[in-house]
Structures are given as C-alpha cells and as structure tokens.
Design a protein around this motif. Sequence first.
Motif, PDB file in Angstrom:
ATOM      1  N   SER A  75       0.795  -1.093  -0.070  1.00  0.00           N
ATOM      2  CA  SER A  75      -0.141   0.086  -0.047  1.00  0.00           C
ATOM      3  C   SER A  75       0.744   1.122  -0.215  1.00  0.00           C
ATOM      4  N   PRO A  76       0.526   2.491  -0.890  1.00  0.00           N
ATOM      5  CA  PRO A  76       1.287   3.613  -0.630  1.00  0.00           C
ATOM      6  C   PRO A  76       1.004   4.414   0.632  1.00  0.00           C
ATOM      7  N   PHE A  77      -0.239   3.940   1.106  1.00  0.00           N
ATOM      8  CA  PHE A  77      -0.789   4.635   2.283  1.00  0.00           C
ATOM      9  C   PHE A  77      -0.284   3.643   3.720  1.00  0.00           C
ATOM     10  N   PRO A  78       0.631   4.254   4.327  1.00  0.00           N
ATOM     11  CA  PRO A  78       0.951   3.258   5.392  1.00  0.00           C
ATOM     12  C   PRO A  78       0.080   3.444   6.667  1.00  0.00           C
ATOM     13  N   GLY A  79      -0.672   4.363   6.911  1.00  0.00           N
ATOM     14  CA  GLY A  79      -1.427   4.549   8.245  1.00  0.00           C
ATOM     15  C   GLY A  79      -2.193   3.384   8.455  1.00  0.00           C
ATOM     16  N   PRO A  80      -2.767   3.610   9.697  1.00  0.00           N
ATOM     17  CA  PRO A  80      -3.693   2.619   9.945  1.00  0.00           C
ATOM     18  C   PRO A  80      -4.929   2.462   9.015  1.00  0.00           C
TER      19      PRO A  80
END
Lengths: 134, 441, 485
Positions: free
Chosen positions: B372-377
């Motif tokens: 995922s390019p978006f690492p947050g929860p």
Amino acid sequence: MKELSDLKFPADVRYAADHEWAKIVNGVARVGISDFAQDQLGDITFVELPQVGDTFGKGDEFGTLESTKAVSELIAPLSGEVVAVNEALEDNPALVNGEPYEGGWIIEVRPEDPAEMNDLMDRDAYVEMLKNQS
Amino acid sequence: MRYVPHTEDDIRAMLDVVGAPDLDALFASIPAGARRPEGLNLPEALTEMELTAHMSALAGAGGQGFQVYAGAGSYEHFVPAAVGYLLGRSEFVTAYTPYQPEISQGTLQAIYEYQTLVSRLLGFEAANASMYDGATALAEALLMSLRINKKKTKVAVSRAIHPNYRKVVETYFRPTGYEVVELPFDGAGRTVLDGMNLADLAGLAVGSPNFFGVVEDLGPMAAKVRDAGALFITSFTEPLAYGVFKNPGSLGADIACGEGQSLGLPRSFGGPGLGMFATLMKHIRNIPGRLVGRTHDLSGRRGFVLTLSTREQHIRREKAVSNICTNNSLCALAAAMYMASAGSTGLAALARQNRDKAEYLKGRLAEKGLVSPFPGPTFNEFVVKMPQGFEARWKELLGQKIMAGLPIERYYPELAGHYLFCATEVHSRENLDRLAAEVTK
Amino acid sequence: MTVFPGDSGLIFNEPLLWEKGKKGRVGISLPRPDVPEAAPLGDQWAGPAPDFPDLGEVDVVRHYTRLSQWNFGVDSGMYPLGSCTMKYNPKINERMAALPGLADVHPLLPEEYVQGPLRLMYELQNLLTEVTGMDAISVQPTAGAHGELAGMLVIHAYHRSNGEKRSRIIVPDTAHGTNPASAALCGMEPLGIQSNDQGILPVEAVAAVMDESVAGIMVTNPNTLGLFEENFQKIAQVVHSKGGLVYCDGANMNAIMGIAHLGRLGVDVMHLNLHKTFSTPHGGGGPGSGPVLVRKHLEKFLPVPRIVKDGDRYRLSDDFPDSIGRLHAFYGNFGVMIKAYSYIMTLGKDLKKASQVAVLNANYIKEQLKSVLHLAYDRPCMHECVFSDKNQKDQKITTLDMVKRLMDYGFHPPTIYFPLVVHGAIMIEPTETECKEDIDVFIEAFKSVVREALEDPEALHRAPSRSKVRRLDETAAARKPCLIN
C-alpha cells in the motif's frame, strides 16, 4: 381555546394588530404577545429570541414562537434596538402561556421613535378588533 | 383480480350508492384531451409462479456467488438470521411514518433506541431517525453547517471522501450559490488542511476511514477547524470501524454522517442503505430529518413521539431545515436490531475480526511485493499498487467470480494501477490465501 | 350488531434495550477466528468498545416481537391515511426482493456481471413512463421529496441552459410541505396561490402571478383535496406561454393510472412514489423510491448515471454533460424498485382497475359519511375525500378526538389537519385493496364515533383507551427534548 371573556387584556399596555403588546417603562419598551395570541398558539415549546444589539423596524420579524405543530413569527410593534431578551424563556417557554404580560415578556427595545406607541391600540380597540374577527 | 377484492356485484352496489352508472363515470372531471382511451400498453399480468420464474431469471443474470474483495461504500457482512426474521414482522414493514404515536410505539421506541445506539457508536449527544444514504447525509451536513454559520458561504470537502458522495454534494450545492472547495490528500492518503483559510468556512468535512480505507488523524484537525469557527464534519462508509477505532465524537467532531449499510443490510446493488447522522445538542434545532423523543402519556407511562417537528417541511415549508420526509426507517430498524444483537462485546469482536482479516490480506499481498502506498492504520479496506498489466488478470478473475479489489483510477487518475481491497469476517483465511495467490498468477 | 375489529388482549411490557441483558452476553454467532490477531493499534487510534447493552438472541427476539405488537400496519387493518396510499403490500414482492442474485449484489461489479439488475431497472423505467405518459425517467431518487428535488434541479438546469435565472415558483396552498421545501433547496421562492371554492386552481390566479421571473408551477394532481385539477391544461398553457415549466407531484397517481395521460395534460416534470402507488411497503417511514420523469426536451438534464441499452446489453452511463448530476451514492433504492417492478408485472393492464376501484371506494365512503361529517367540497372525488370537524363544533369535539377514538374501533386514523385549507381536515384514502365489507365496517365505526360525540363526548376526549399507551404529552417532549437514553 378560551372565550374572549375568559382572556386578560390589561389596560396599561398597548396592542398591535399582530397581537404583540408593548409598554414603555423608563424609556424602554417591553414587548410580549397577548393572552389571545398565546391561547391561539397553544403550548409554546420554544422561543427563538434575537440578540441584544439587534435592531428592528416596526413590522419586522424579530423571532419565532413554536408550539408542537406550528411556528409563528414575532413582529416588532415598534422600531428600535434590542436592549434585553427574556432569557428565562430559554428554559421555560411556558411562561409565555402562563403569564404573557409578566414573566412571559419577550424582549425590551430602546424605541427609535416613542411616538410609534400611539399607532398601537388601547385595550378597548384591541378587544373590539378581536370581537370583529371572531 | 389480484389485490382488488371487489366482485362485480360489489362494484354494482357501490356505484349505485355513489350514483354513477359505471366506473368510467367516476372520472368525469378529467378533460377528454388528457385521457388515454388507448389504455395501457403493459405486459400481460403474471401469476405468482410466472413472476417467480421471470425474476429468478433476472436474478440469475446478476452478480450472484461472487467473492467480492471490494467495499467502497457497500460491504458484505454476515447478517444474523434473527435480524432478517424480526425485520420481516409486518407490523414494522407495513406501517407508515409514526404520525399516530398511540398505535406506533413499536416503531417509535425502536427508533429512539436506534438514535441512542448511533449516538453511542459515533460518540454524540443526538442522532436523527435516518437519512437516505451516506452521500445525501453528507450534503445535508454541509448545508446544516451553513445554517449554523449563517454569515459564511463556503464549505470544504476532503478529496479522500468517497467520490460519489462528493458528486452528490456537487448536485445539491449547484443551485444554492454556496461554494464547495476540495481539500487535497497527501502521500499517506490523509487529508491536508494546510493552505486553507479555515475562517472562511462554515463547515469542513473529512472521511474516516476515508475512501482509501485510511483512518484520518481527526483530533488535531477538529481542534483547528473548530478554533476557526467552522463546523467539523466527519463522513464514513463503514461504521463498524468504530468498534475498534476512536469514534468521531470523542475526537471533537460537530457532526458525523455516513452510510450504515454495514449494520445488518444486504448490499442490494447499492440501495436501500442507511444515512446515519449524529450531532451535538447545541446544534439540534438545525439537524435535518425526523427525531423521536421520550415523553409520557396521560397516565404517566413512558412513551415516544416524533418531536421538534417545527424544523421540518410539513410545518415550516420553504423555511424547513430540509425537504426530507420519507427516510430509511426500516433500514434504521435493521441496524438497531443488528447493533442490539451484537452488543458491545459482539460489535467490538466483529470489528476486530474485520481488521484482522484485512491486515492478514495486506500481509499476504505484501509478501508478494504488493504494498500500500498509504502506510497509516486502516480498518477493513486498503489500497494496493498492483503490478503493470494487472488489469487483464483482474478481468480473468472476474470470470472466475472473484472481484480482486476495485480499480480506483477512474476516480483518481493519479492512482492508475491502484486497487482498493476489502476483507471482512465473511472471507475465510483459505479464500484470502487463494486471492493472494491468484492475483500474482 | 357489528363486531368492530378493535378489541383488547394481553399486551406485553418491554423495557428499553439497555434496561435488560447482562455484560458479556452476545446475540450473534461470531465467526471462528482463523487468521492471526493484527498488531495492536496503540492508544492514538484504539477506541473503547461501544457503550451498547449485551443481550442474548432470545432477549433481542422478544424485544422486537413485543415492540412490533404495539404497531399498527396495513397487515393489521384498514389504514386510510390520506395522500399516503396505504394499500396492501403483496408478500410475493418481498420474496422477489430477497432473491440472492438481486439482494446480494455489490453495486460496483462490472456491468457485464450485473445485467439482471440493470435490465430490471431499465424495464421498470419503461413501465413507469408508459403508466404516466411521460418520455424519460430516472429511478435514482430515493423518496418522494428526493424526486421533487431532482425535478426542481431539472427545472433550475433548464432555465440556466437558456441563460435565465428564475427565482420564484408557483406553489398552491393545497401543496404538501415538501413542495416548497424542495423548491427552496434550489434557491426558488414559492409564490402562494389559492384554490377556488370548488377546491381547484383557477386559471386566473396562475395568470395573475406568472411572468418571466417565475420558473414554473408545482401542482399535485389529483390535488390533496382529492380533486382532479380540471383547469390543469389551461394552467399549463399559461405557464408555458411565459417560458415556465409545469411540475406535477405524483403522490396521488393511484387515482389515475390508465386513465389520465400526464404528457397530454401538459406536465413537463413529475415524480412518483413507488412506496405509495406501486405498493412497496412504507416500513414505518421508508425506504421509499421517488423516480423523476420528464418530457423529451428535458431528458438531457436527468440525474446520472443513466441506464443505457446497447443491443441486448445494459450499461450505466455518466456521459450526459447537461445532467443535474448524481443524487445517490449508487443508483437509488434498488431493493424498493424490485418490489414495484414485481407489482406492475403482476397487475399489468389491471393497474387501471386498481385506480378505478380506489376512486370508487373513496366516493362510496364520501357518500356514506357525508350525512354525519361535514364534507369540505361536496362534489365527486378521486381516490380520497376530505371531511372536517365542523359538525362537531358545538360538542367541542375535534378531528383529533374523533380519530383517536377510531383507533379503539380497530382502524388507523385518516390523515388529519391536512390540507391546511380545510380547518380540522379529515382526509380519507381507502385504496383499492379494501373490500366492501371492511369499508362498511369502517363507515359504521365512524358513524358510531360521531354518535358518541353527542352522547358520550368524554369517551372521545379519553380516547384511545385500548392502545399500548394513551395520548402522549408532545409538548413536554418538545420543551425538554430527550432524544437518547
């Protein structure tokens, strides 16, 4: 709804055709609605008040009264700046029903033109108007 | 004739009472030029068996039996048998809006309980009886912020909110003269407030979890937005997330609104869903939609009524806070039954399972280098950049009745090759393993 | 002696959800965990479990079963709620809507895998344009007011496309409140006009206010007095001659299916309520469905996505640059559309018979009750008739008293205090699905209530006495709102 004869119309206030009353004490006009108006509206559940400092012209809407099934506009009986609102109505709107001329007053206005009071009806003229309407 | 019980004798006798020679005579007030003497050109009436066969054929041409690893506002969750069964009680199903409270206490108490459950789930002081869906709820929330902040004419909406929701907002706002501005998202898939003059805004809306499944850092945003005098609105498509994540109310939102289909409703090709809408008591006179309140009857017994109706169209007409009348009451009832069945313990457990499944799938895909390019929860959805040429494989898998994520390029051209995946409690480990293997074949 | 349906039996008490249950109970069967637990979220993100009661399955089942027993639905008895068309909701339609290939479909599956649902929507659109006589349709709006909003947006877009901004719209005094509210959402100020002493709109009243600043008119036809607007075509001509558009609120379509052709009537835009005319259940306040229909020249403004048929394939298209845009996250209330589609396929041409009998039932009630109740407009009605409490004034009995007493007899009250033009209105819409015997009992019940008004007015003031609760204090509810536990 009550018969006209069961309603109170004090002689020391003056009445508008829209059923507001006004009374000047120490240069400030206190404004409310008549016993007839509160009886027609039924149990008031909420009073939307203006803010102190707002100014209204005679005939302008300055707030609303709500019952469970209706909303009615409050019409300024004379022009001026609001200097006080009856904050007690926020918690206890029933005051408008129970004591429309005393604890149920709505706003106080510094009249722009105190002569506008002369355009309002006295008790007898107002009661006469109501009789003709019914 | 089906559903018209009158015999020819009944019709004759009733016409006599009415004083009409025949049925046509009842319509004398309709001018000749507005009639349709040619009658209706409709198909032959079907029997119940014929209808069943016809509809089954249509249903067979639907997306039945798919393993769908996509949510994007419509989620597959297991609906307990009891919920479906109770929801079919015809005293609930065949009632109108509860205008006569004495014989509508079932609907009224159930909606009062729904309002309470929603308020607790989202962390607010009040919730309405429902809106049409998550998209219209967002449009109404933004309009509500303009009623509260009367002197302002602009609202802002995060670009990470569901694209279709933003389209609905556009439609609602076009004739109003109010301005809607978009807030960009950063490399982590989170909304960026920098550069926005918050003081200009009546309201600002952020999705969490947002369309990318990313949970936004709402707390600091809420503080900034409210300090600037704007209303902080949060939107959502998956309320189950608040079984494990902090809810928007506890993080300082003024309004939370979104889609509640997850809570006991089938996907039903996108509708009916459930518009959920919660706020604070200080804003209650500006909330759209019906409200049920608690009161007592003449004998002092507890009872429930529709209340604060002076906000609504049937009393305030053009000055009403909204034009909404019929809402999605039965869907709200389904959600209440679902939340009541799950309870605090069950809802938290279900939410944990959803996150566990999604994290598991995320992990299996990462093992294959698909990250995922978006690492947050995230909760039960997340975005993955798929390898070049994956589109062909995606189509092949559809042929095998597997929807391996939703391509999001059509909504976000800059995210070409990115797919939004979803996993819920209905997806077994075996199936998730298979998916991870299939997408890289 | 007539036996009325109203009786009393054992009614169960049932507390609020959080007044029962025990911490740790679960009413659902939790799936077996088969994947490792995810890494903990940490304090920044993790929230507490929601503050819900914990109930067992039996707790939940009894709770909602008992609550349902406090409700009155069409399946319980006659529900003559005017303008709401509370007709019988066929059970087969519920079964059709639950077919897995329709109920379990994800809305974003590619078109080739959802041909069944798309075809159903497409065919429903064709059926509805045929029933109304309009040219084009979108089934996306999810309720009547949502359909009205769509219609107002179309009218707004039409004028804008002509380079005009018309900011007023004519709305008669008999209109539903949703009409002016929907117009206001589009920045249009309603211009009120009054119906005449025959209960319909006079052409002159429209001509007097119609000019080039007025976007058009919103008319409910048949109107909320249950009367057909006989001047509709002339009114439409007046409105059209000044460049305006005619909107018809189709809430009362149940009176005129197969009889009136709305296109020929002069309607440009209208909406239908599938949860009224087309028998989908109202669910205690929705979900509904409110398709918007237009004439050909307005088709390009309809909401997107639209369903397009290419050969024998169906697809969704957003490619309509003049469209008002999207009104729903997906395509509207598909689950409701299935039921309406089933209904129309079941009735076919007999839809006309449904309208004829709906009108017959209403006229029959009107004739039978006008000897005891004041009839607001004594002329043939459409699918509903409007009385008032004028005859009961001397006994100080109001509409509210009478209809509350009607509950004790086992009937849902009619619509009351609407339309506003009739003081103390009682609006009765029996629909076609009530048989003559049941209507006769209803008439007798109402006559009995009127007799009681004379002989035992207290029974009416006290009513209802057989329901779960007695009259409720709505004033207290509004003064100190308690909206959650």
